[in-house]
Design a protein around this motif. Structure first.
Motif, PDB file in Angstrom:
ATOM      1  N   SER A 126       3.852   5.633  -5.107  1.00  0.00           N
ATOM      2  CA  SER A 126       3.978   5.670  -6.857  1.00  0.00           C
ATOM      3  C   SER A 126       2.334   6.908  -8.026  1.00  0.00           C
ATOM      4  CB  SER A 126       3.385   4.378  -7.552  1.00  0.00           C
ATOM      5  OG  SER A 126       2.884   4.398  -9.321  1.00  0.00           O
ATOM      6  N   SER A 127       1.655   6.865  -6.572  1.00  0.00           N
ATOM      7  CA  SER A 127       0.681   7.742  -7.145  1.00  0.00           C
ATOM      8  C   SER A 127       1.529   9.720  -7.268  1.00  0.00           C
ATOM      9  CB  SER A 127      -0.989   7.606  -5.622  1.00  0.00           C
ATOM     10  OG  SER A 127      -1.389   9.002  -5.759  1.00  0.00           O
ATOM     11  N   VAL A 128       1.942  10.115  -5.727  1.00  0.00           N
ATOM     12  CA  VAL A 128       2.799  10.910  -5.578  1.00  0.00           C
ATOM     13  C   VAL A 128       3.631  11.174  -6.621  1.00  0.00           C
ATOM     14  CG1 VAL A 128       4.478  12.288  -4.265  1.00  0.00           C
ATOM     15  CG2 VAL A 128       2.535  10.398  -3.201  1.00  0.00           C
ATOM     16  N   ALA A 129       4.715   9.909  -7.500  1.00  0.00           N
ATOM     17  CA  ALA A 129       5.317  10.194  -8.924  1.00  0.00           C
ATOM     18  C   ALA A 129       4.508  10.923  -9.649  1.00  0.00           C
ATOM     19  CB  ALA A 129       6.408   8.183  -8.482  1.00  0.00           C
ATOM     20  N   LYS A 130       3.837   9.677  -9.835  1.00  0.00           N
ATOM     21  CA  LYS A 130       2.891  10.103 -11.181  1.00  0.00           C
ATOM     22  C   LYS A 130       2.256  11.452 -10.944  1.00  0.00           C
ATOM     23  CE  LYS A 130       0.954   5.358 -11.598  1.00  0.00           C
ATOM     24  NZ  LYS A 130      -0.034   4.918 -12.098  1.00  0.00           N
ATOM     25  N   ILE A 131       2.377  12.233 -10.187  1.00  0.00           N
ATOM     26  CA  ILE A 131       1.409  13.772 -10.042  1.00  0.00           C
ATOM     27  C   ILE A 131       2.512  14.686 -10.224  1.00  0.00           C
ATOM     28  CG2 ILE A 131       0.578  15.400  -8.391  1.00  0.00           C
ATOM     29  CD1 ILE A 131      -1.073  13.050  -7.583  1.00  0.00           C
ATOM     30  N   LEU A 132       3.662  14.286  -9.484  1.00  0.00           N
ATOM     31  CA  LEU A 132       5.264  15.283 -10.366  1.00  0.00           C
ATOM     32  C   LEU A 132       5.742  14.946 -11.015  1.00  0.00           C
ATOM     33  CD1 LEU A 132       6.597  17.177  -8.319  1.00  0.00           C
ATOM     34  CD2 LEU A 132       8.504  14.781  -7.306  1.00  0.00           C
ATOM     35  N   LEU A 133       5.256  13.615 -12.074  1.00  0.00           N
ATOM     36  CA  LEU A 133       6.227  13.924 -13.362  1.00  0.00           C
ATOM     37  C   LEU A 133       5.185  14.576 -14.057  1.00  0.00           C
ATOM     38  CD1 LEU A 133       7.305  12.359 -15.597  1.00  0.00           C
ATOM     39  CD2 LEU A 133       5.896  10.503 -15.254  1.00  0.00           C
ATOM     40  N   ASP A 134       3.479  14.521 -14.339  1.00  0.00           N
ATOM     41  CA  ASP A 134       2.591  14.839 -14.891  1.00  0.00           C
ATOM     42  C   ASP A 134       2.771  16.005 -14.716  1.00  0.00           C
ATOM     43  OD1 ASP A 134      -0.365  16.896 -14.219  1.00  0.00           O
ATOM     44  OD2 ASP A 134      -0.327  15.352 -16.372  1.00  0.00           O
ATOM     45  N   SER A 135       2.793  16.848 -13.476  1.00  0.00           N
ATOM     46  CA  SER A 135       3.661  18.652 -12.988  1.00  0.00           C
ATOM     47  C   SER A 135       4.582  18.612 -14.138  1.00  0.00           C
ATOM     48  CB  SER A 135       3.783  18.928 -11.187  1.00  0.00           C
ATOM     49  OG  SER A 135       4.056  20.079 -11.452  1.00  0.00           O
ATOM     50  N   HIS A 136       6.559  17.837 -13.584  1.00  0.00           N
ATOM     51  CA  HIS A 136       7.017  18.110 -14.292  1.00  0.00           C
ATOM     52  C   HIS A 136       7.020  18.674 -16.216  1.00  0.00           C
ATOM     53  CE1 HIS A 136      11.951  18.352 -14.779  1.00  0.00           C
ATOM     54  NE2 HIS A 136      11.046  16.934 -15.265  1.00  0.00           N
ATOM     55  N   ILE A 137       6.378  17.375 -16.704  1.00  0.00           N
ATOM     56  CA  ILE A 137       5.915  17.787 -17.569  1.00  0.00           C
ATOM     57  C   ILE A 137       4.992  18.535 -18.264  1.00  0.00           C
ATOM     58  CG2 ILE A 137       5.214  16.529 -19.646  1.00  0.00           C
ATOM     59  CD1 ILE A 137       5.983  14.055 -18.723  1.00  0.00           C
ATOM     60  N   ARG A 138       4.190  19.279 -17.381  1.00  0.00           N
ATOM     61  CA  ARG A 138       3.412  20.311 -17.855  1.00  0.00           C
ATOM     62  C   ARG A 138       4.535  21.554 -17.781  1.00  0.00           C
ATOM     63  NH1 ARG A 138      -1.748  18.477 -18.987  1.00  0.00           N
ATOM     64  NH2 ARG A 138      -2.223  16.588 -18.874  1.00  0.00           N
ATOM     65  N   ALA A 186       1.175  -1.041   0.214  1.00  0.00           N
ATOM     66  CA  ALA A 186       0.159  -0.140   0.182  1.00  0.00           C
ATOM     67  C   ALA A 186       1.097   1.426  -0.198  1.00  0.00           C
ATOM     68  CB  ALA A 186      -0.927   0.063   0.888  1.00  0.00           C
ATOM     69  N   VAL A 187       1.343   1.444   0.887  1.00  0.00           N
ATOM     70  CA  VAL A 187       2.537   2.344   0.775  1.00  0.00           C
ATOM     71  C   VAL A 187       3.642   2.705  -0.380  1.00  0.00           C
ATOM     72  CG1 VAL A 187       5.229   3.464   1.697  1.00  0.00           C
ATOM     73  CG2 VAL A 187       3.404   2.150   2.910  1.00  0.00           C
ATOM     74  N   GLN A 188       3.689   1.707  -1.358  1.00  0.00           N
ATOM     75  CA  GLN A 188       4.500   1.570  -2.385  1.00  0.00           C
ATOM     76  C   GLN A 188       3.185   1.671  -3.630  1.00  0.00           C
ATOM     77  OE1 GLN A 188       5.783  -2.381  -3.258  1.00  0.00           O
ATOM     78  NE2 GLN A 188       7.934  -2.097  -2.606  1.00  0.00           N
ATOM     79  N   SER A 189       1.920   1.820  -3.572  1.00  0.00           N
ATOM     80  CA  SER A 189       0.894   2.164  -4.385  1.00  0.00           C
ATOM     81  C   SER A 189       0.771   3.484  -3.774  1.00  0.00           C
ATOM     82  CB  SER A 189      -0.215   1.385  -5.029  1.00  0.00           C
ATOM     83  OG  SER A 189      -1.044   2.071  -5.170  1.00  0.00           O
ATOM     84  N   ALA A 190       1.262   3.726  -2.884  1.00  0.00           N
ATOM     85  CA  ALA A 190       0.567   5.947  -2.419  1.00  0.00           C
ATOM     86  C   ALA A 190       2.508   6.062  -3.115  1.00  0.00           C
ATOM     87  CB  ALA A 190       0.622   5.512  -0.776  1.00  0.00           C
TER      88      ALA A 190
END
Length: 103
Positions: free
Chosen positions: A65-77, A59-63
Motif C-alpha cells: 500500500s505504501s508503494v502504491a501511494k508513492i507511485l500514485l503521488d508520482s503519477h498525479i504529479r 505487514a506485506v499488504q501495508s508495505a
C-alpha cells in the motif's frame, strides 16, 4: 518530466515519468517486500502458527500500500498533470478507476 517509452501520457519517446529518487525508493521498498514474501513462504513451509503468518501477510499488504501511494503521488504529479495540460481530460476517468482499485 519525460518518459522512457511511448505511453498514453506521452507523445515523445525518451521521456521519464518518475524521478530517479522515486524509482530508487520504489525499488528498495519492493526488494524489502520480496524478502517479506519469501519469509511468509518459509513460515508456511515450517508450519508456523497461522496467526503469526497472518501478521506477516498484513505487514506485506501495508508495505505494498505504501508503494502504491508513492507511485500514485508520482503519477498525479507527472502523467496526470501533463495530460490535463495537453487537454486530455479522459485522464480523470482513468484516475478515478485506478483509485477505485486501490484499497
Amino acid at each position: 518530466m519525460e518518459c522512457n517509452h511511448e505511453c498514453a501520457a506521452c507523445d515523445i519517446a525518451s521521456n521519464i515519468h518518475r524521478s530517479a529518487k522515486v524509482n530508487k525508493d520504489l525499488t528498495i521498498r519492493l526488494n524489502k517486500i520480496e524478502g517479506q514474501v519469501k519469509g511468509v513462504r518459509a513460515m508456511i513451509e515450517k508450519d508456523v502458527y497461522c496467526d503469526d503468518i497472518l501478521t506477516q501477510i498484513s505487514a506485506v499488504q501495508s508495505a505494498m500500500s505504501s508503494v502504491a501511494k508513492i507511485l500514485l503521488d508520482s503519477h498525479i504529479r507527472s502523467c496526470v498533470i501533463k495530460r490535463l495540460q495537453d487537454g486530455d481530460e479522459t485522464v480523470i476517468d482513468e484516475l478515478i478507476k485506478t483509485l477505485g482499485r486501490l484499497r
